[in-house]
Design a protein around this motif. Sequence first.
Motif, PDB file in Angstrom:
ATOM      1  N   TYR A  40      -5.625 -14.085  12.901  1.00  0.00           N
ATOM      2  CA  TYR A  40      -4.927 -12.755  12.938  1.00  0.00           C
ATOM      3  C   TYR A  40      -5.806 -11.527  12.977  1.00  0.00           C
ATOM      4  CZ  TYR A  40      -1.148  -9.266  11.633  1.00  0.00           C
ATOM      5  OH  TYR A  40      -0.388  -8.355  11.930  1.00  0.00           O
ATOM      6  N   TYR A  41      -7.003 -11.574  12.045  1.00  0.00           N
ATOM      7  CA  TYR A  41      -7.822 -10.345  12.090  1.00  0.00           C
ATOM      8  C   TYR A  41      -8.593 -10.206  13.511  1.00  0.00           C
ATOM      9  CZ  TYR A  41     -11.186  -7.298  10.043  1.00  0.00           C
ATOM     10  OH  TYR A  41     -11.919  -6.170   9.928  1.00  0.00           O
ATOM     11  N   SER A  43      -7.352 -11.372  16.600  1.00  0.00           N
ATOM     12  CA  SER A  43      -6.485 -11.272  17.717  1.00  0.00           C
ATOM     13  C   SER A  43      -5.469 -10.320  17.641  1.00  0.00           C
ATOM     14  CB  SER A  43      -6.187 -12.671  18.167  1.00  0.00           C
ATOM     15  OG  SER A  43      -5.039 -13.002  17.093  1.00  0.00           O
ATOM     16  N   TYR A  44      -5.039 -10.145  16.685  1.00  0.00           N
ATOM     17  CA  TYR A  44      -3.588  -9.300  16.452  1.00  0.00           C
ATOM     18  C   TYR A  44      -2.466  -9.792  16.638  1.00  0.00           C
ATOM     19  CZ  TYR A  44      -7.391  -5.552  15.958  1.00  0.00           C
ATOM     20  OH  TYR A  44      -8.458  -4.831  15.550  1.00  0.00           O
ATOM     21  N   GLN A  45      -2.413 -11.176  16.878  1.00  0.00           N
ATOM     22  CA  GLN A  45      -1.234 -11.737  17.208  1.00  0.00           C
ATOM     23  C   GLN A  45      -0.501 -12.338  16.011  1.00  0.00           C
ATOM     24  OE1 GLN A  45      -0.184 -12.573  20.409  1.00  0.00           O
ATOM     25  NE2 GLN A  45      -1.915 -11.339  21.208  1.00  0.00           N
ATOM     26  N   ILE A  46       0.706 -11.544  15.908  1.00  0.00           N
ATOM     27  CA  ILE A  46       1.541 -11.817  14.643  1.00  0.00           C
ATOM     28  C   ILE A  46       1.784 -13.064  14.327  1.00  0.00           C
ATOM     29  CG2 ILE A  46       3.686 -11.411  15.481  1.00  0.00           C
ATOM     30  CD1 ILE A  46       2.761 -10.262  12.287  1.00  0.00           C
ATOM     31  N   SER A  49      -0.470 -14.801  11.497  1.00  0.00           N
ATOM     32  CA  SER A  49       0.258 -14.392  10.153  1.00  0.00           C
ATOM     33  C   SER A  49       1.280 -14.999   9.820  1.00  0.00           C
ATOM     34  CB  SER A  49       0.441 -12.895  10.089  1.00  0.00           C
ATOM     35  OG  SER A  49       0.842 -12.573   8.731  1.00  0.00           O
ATOM     36  N   TRP A 110       0.938  -5.521  10.380  1.00  0.00           N
ATOM     37  CA  TRP A 110      -0.587  -5.508  10.158  1.00  0.00           C
ATOM     38  C   TRP A 110      -0.794  -5.022   8.680  1.00  0.00           C
ATOM     39  CZ3 TRP A 110      -4.674  -7.458  12.021  1.00  0.00           C
ATOM     40  CH2 TRP A 110      -6.058  -6.817  11.847  1.00  0.00           C
TER      41      TRP A 110
END
Length: 143
Positions: A40-41, A43-46, A49, A110
């Motif tokens: 997640y850190y 790729s920013y793909q929720i 998470s 985020w």
Amino acid sequence: MSSPVTPSLTYRSPPGPLHATLLAGTVPLFLGALLSDIAYYNSYQIQWSNFASWLIAGGLLFCGLALVFALVNLVRAPKKAGRPLVYFLLLLVMFVLGLVNAFEHAKDGWAVMPAGLVLSVVVTLLACVTAWMGLNLRSGGPA
């Protein structure tokens, strides 16, 4: 004539099969949550998470049940100090920090970072140390 040497008594009280399975199950669940947080850190793909949240919930379930077994074993132990007590306290700390991590992962988007990642690292390390200690549990001898 030599006198017989008696070694100091060390009573080995390993966890039962169910306790050992629950304890060992915490490691891959919390490790999977850590790896999901790293993904997640990067790729920013929720969804990473969300996946970490579910893995943390599974780890907490296994940890909580192992904690119950450890409490019963501690109550039944003839000596309430040393490794059995340290093992129980490590499990308790792992559960509490895992619960804090679950609350952290309940945040939106985020806001999980970077505290969620740091907590995942700490809980995963605690899971590894606790599993090692719990699966090699001895009581009665030197701690």
